[in-house]
Scaffold this active site. Structure first.
Site, PDB file in Angstrom:
ATOM      1  N   ASP A 107       0.800  -1.225   0.019  1.00  0.00           N
ATOM      2  CA  ASP A 107       0.230   0.009   0.043  1.00  0.00           C
ATOM      3  C   ASP A 107       0.974   1.217   0.101  1.00  0.00           C
ATOM      4  O   ASP A 107       0.570   2.078   0.640  1.00  0.00           O
ATOM      5  CB  ASP A 107      -1.004   0.006   1.259  1.00  0.00           C
ATOM      6  CG  ASP A 107      -2.134   0.770   1.051  1.00  0.00           C
ATOM      7  OD1 ASP A 107      -2.419   1.116  -0.173  1.00  0.00           O
ATOM      8  OD2 ASP A 107      -2.625   1.132   1.794  1.00  0.00           O
ATOM      9  N   ILE A 108       1.974   1.284  -0.914  1.00  0.00           N
ATOM     10  CA  ILE A 108       2.598   2.440  -0.945  1.00  0.00           C
ATOM     11  C   ILE A 108       1.743   3.537  -1.548  1.00  0.00           C
ATOM     12  O   ILE A 108       1.394   3.250  -2.737  1.00  0.00           O
ATOM     13  CB  ILE A 108       3.856   2.060  -1.793  1.00  0.00           C
ATOM     14  CG1 ILE A 108       4.720   1.082  -1.140  1.00  0.00           C
ATOM     15  CG2 ILE A 108       4.623   3.380  -2.088  1.00  0.00           C
ATOM     16  CD1 ILE A 108       5.805   0.593  -1.925  1.00  0.00           C
TER      17      ILE A 108
END
Length: 234
Positions: free
Chosen positions: A49-50
């Protein structure tokens, strides 16, 4: 983290926009953090979940990659993590192969980092629709093809930003966003490319077509979504 999130500075803070020097510093920090997760920690870790809202800044604008709620450690012999509930992440940062395999990999983290690179340079979210393009990456690819990639640079920045660095960051963003996972650079190369000590790999002028992962077992066909969803992901 006293300076809050990168997302706040890019999109919600009033006053002077985030300077070019600080943008480069933040990207270098996140590149190093991602390399640590992929290769230097005791276990390989995929963050999954960058995005700008998960990057926190201290009082000196040193970047920290936060929100490990979706992160997963991989056994040393494994290269991916399968999510039973389907694709996890944020549209615009999700690699196209994830919509077929339902698996997170180091390469899918790299894709998200590519989206982040373009976001930081352009000051536009990955899902922003520009000139008829569904995603910013496709717009930047079109500018690159036309020889005008610097038009993607955030219009709020003064004209004294580093044009060579901006070009390198945008080209690296495209390289990390390659539709074919194995064509994306590894984190150790990304760190060097951000610093300018290694050249960005060749980026074709036309965005390559997505190709079904060659290593994907036939049994995984049941996890594939509809072709409409796959095309939207591209």
């Amino acid at each position: 983290m006293r300076k809050g999130s990168l997302d706040m500075h890019l999109f919600t803070r009033t006053g002077e926009p985030l300077s070019w020097t600080l943008r480069g510093k933040i990207l270098a920090g996140i590149g190093s953090a991602l390399h640590y997760l992929h290769y230097e920690y005791d276990q390989k870790v995929v963050h999954r979940d960058i995005k700008a809202s998960n990057i926190m800044l201290d009082s000196n604008f040193n970047a920290r990659l936060g929100d490990f709620g979706l992160a997963r450690a991989l056994d040393n012999e494994k290269t991916s993590y399968a999510e039973a509930e389907g694709v996890i992440g944020t549209i615009g940062y999700i690699a196209p192969e994830c919509f077929l395999t339902g698996k997170a990999t180091q390469q899918s983290d790299i894709y998200a980092f590519g989206a982040l690179l373009i976001e930081v340079v352009s000051g536009q979210r990955p899902g922003t629709k520009v000139n008829g393009f569904q995603f910013m990456v496709d717009y930047v690819w079109s500018l690159y093809r036309e020889g005008s990639i610097l038009e993607a640079v955030d219009k709020r920045l003064p004209n004294d930003y580093d044009t060579e660095e901006a070009t390198r960051f945008l080209m690296l963003g495209l390289a990390c966003s390659h539709p074919i996972a194995n064509e994306r650079p590894k984190t150790h190369s990304i760190v060097q490319m951000l610093a300018g000590s290694l050249a960005v790999p060749h980026v074709p002028p036309f965005k390559p077509a997505f190709v079904w992962p060659a290593t994907m077992p036939v049994d995984d066909l049941s996890q594939a979504t509809s072709i409409d969803t796959i095309l939207l992901a591209r």
